[in-house]
Design an enzyme around this catalytic site. Sequence first.
Site, PDB file in Angstrom:
ATOM      1  N   ALA A   1     -27.363  13.127 -56.767  1.00  0.00           N
ATOM      2  CA  ALA A   1     -26.783  14.285 -57.444  1.00  0.00           C
ATOM      3  C   ALA A   1     -26.084  15.281 -56.504  1.00  0.00           C
ATOM      4  O   ALA A   1     -24.924  15.648 -56.729  1.00  0.00           O
ATOM      5  CB  ALA A   1     -27.869  14.975 -58.272  1.00  0.00           C
TER       6      ALA A   1
ATOM      7  N   ASP B   1     -31.745  14.391 -60.968  1.00  0.00           N
ATOM      8  CA  ASP B   1     -30.310  14.512 -61.250  1.00  0.00           C
ATOM      9  C   ASP B   1     -29.988  15.693 -62.147  1.00  0.00           C
ATOM     10  O   ASP B   1     -28.867  16.175 -62.182  1.00  0.00           O
ATOM     11  CB  ASP B   1     -29.792  13.221 -61.877  1.00  0.00           C
ATOM     12  CG  ASP B   1     -29.871  12.096 -60.865  1.00  0.00           C
ATOM     13  OD1 ASP B   1     -30.983  11.534 -60.706  1.00  0.00           O
ATOM     14  OD2 ASP B   1     -28.866  11.832 -60.207  1.00  0.00           O
TER      15      ASP B   1
HETATM   16  O1  MRU Z   1     -27.763   6.581 -59.636  1.00  0.00           O
HETATM   17  P1  MRU Z   1     -28.014   7.369 -58.383  1.00  0.00           P
HETATM   18  O2  MRU Z   1     -28.262   6.519 -57.192  1.00  0.00           O
HETATM   19  O3  MRU Z   1     -26.931   8.401 -58.149  1.00  0.00           O
HETATM   20  O4  MRU Z   1     -29.362   8.158 -58.687  1.00  0.00           O
HETATM   21  C1  MRU Z   1     -29.903   8.989 -57.700  1.00  0.00           C
HETATM   22  C2  MRU Z   1     -31.187   9.570 -58.095  1.00  0.00           C
HETATM   23  O5  MRU Z   1     -31.704   9.351 -59.161  1.00  0.00           O
HETATM   24  C3  MRU Z   1     -31.790  10.547 -57.131  1.00  0.00           C
HETATM   25  O6  MRU Z   1     -33.186  10.491 -57.168  1.00  0.00           O
HETATM   26  C4  MRU Z   1     -31.342  11.955 -57.529  1.00  0.00           C
HETATM   27  O7  MRU Z   1     -29.937  12.011 -57.619  1.00  0.00           O
HETATM   28  C5  MRU Z   1     -31.786  12.965 -56.570  1.00  0.00           C
HETATM   29  S1  MRU Z   1     -30.846  12.823 -55.071  1.00  0.00           S
HETATM   30  C6  MRU Z   1     -31.273  14.002 -53.973  1.00  0.00           C
END
Ligand code: MRU
Length: 368
Positions: free
Chosen positions: A55, A244
């Site tokens: 995110a 996210d």
């Molecule tokens: O689909 P992604 O790889 O973008 O998902 C990422 C996540 O779910 C992370 O845990 C979240 O973005 C937190 S990142 C600091």
Amino acid sequence: MKVDGTHYRAIWRDADTGEVMILDQRWLPHNFHVVPLKSLDEFAVAIRDMWVRGAPLIGATAAYGVAVEMARDASDASLDNAWDVLHETRPTAINLRWALDDMRERLRGTPEADRPALAMKRAGEIADEDVETNRMIGVHGLEIIREIAKTKKPGEPVNILTHCNAGWVATVDWGTATSPIYHAVEAGIPVHVWVDETRPRNQGAQLTAWELNSHGIPHHLVVDNAGGHLMQHGQVDLVIVGTDRTTARGDVCNKIGTYLKALAARDNGIPFYVALPSTTIDWTVDDGVKEIPIENRHESEVTRVFGKLEDGSVTSVQISPDGTPGENPAFDVTPARLVTGLITERGVAAASREGLLGLFPERQTTAA
Ligand code: MRU
């Protein structure tokens, strides 16, 4: 953080060319590719196809995407188009909208001639702010680990389970869930990390394990279904995950499978913390299950896996019968009642409206 002794951020500007550079995360851990992003379309593809992901990093990348587009055409129409093109790339991580709104609001009131320079400056600030925010998450999260080390595990490693990758490559630097871990290691507290592989895209196996391995932090990769068993047998002291989008009342949307870990943690009396920058809080949303849009990704991520063959080449292989369809919801929502606390840059809040507003009182008027 460092890769082979060299300090990297997950996104940066090349000192000589001024180009925006990223680590293309699709190829980690097997290949380390650094690529420039040069146009609005390239930024959109990089976010949509997960060359960059996580995110906070999605937000910073979008800010740089607006800046690059402003250098080409700084009109209002171009600004609105950049917002639209980048916003539709991924629906769940709220940092994307936060960064795009921030850029558009600042640029709108600025003469066109000044926009390219201002946009690049602000994108750089967003990236720098993310680094400092994540450092502070680590400072606050460290105290949770320190307390467990002191009271429950004197002289023994604190076992921390994490899901997906909320590490430095999911942010500009430090990571969110990993920042307390890196800080604990710096403070000399022994830790051991259980890394969920995180199907279907295996961000745990490919990214979190790579990060921890690079930094010499003791860890084991486990299949997603192992967490409950490890918890039942006293092998997990603490869960820390990223998010996210977290709602105004503390519901936590994160990578698919997070909810099941929270349920298992509650059943076993294990603290379940979520680490997040305040840019991940959606103050306009209350009920995360009903209101957060969950990204549905391509079925091939479920029916295939990516990896390295014995000859060293990397490829993707099909793991299911021809014709079996896959379904691929990419995120789930953990209700606030299952969350022990939210580790933010301002401190640790209870997962509730009161808890969040206690740390962010200026949001009193905007909260849902
Ligand atoms: O689909 P992604 O790889 O973008 O998902 C990422 C996540 O779910 C992370 O845990 C979240 O973005 C937190 S990142 C600091």
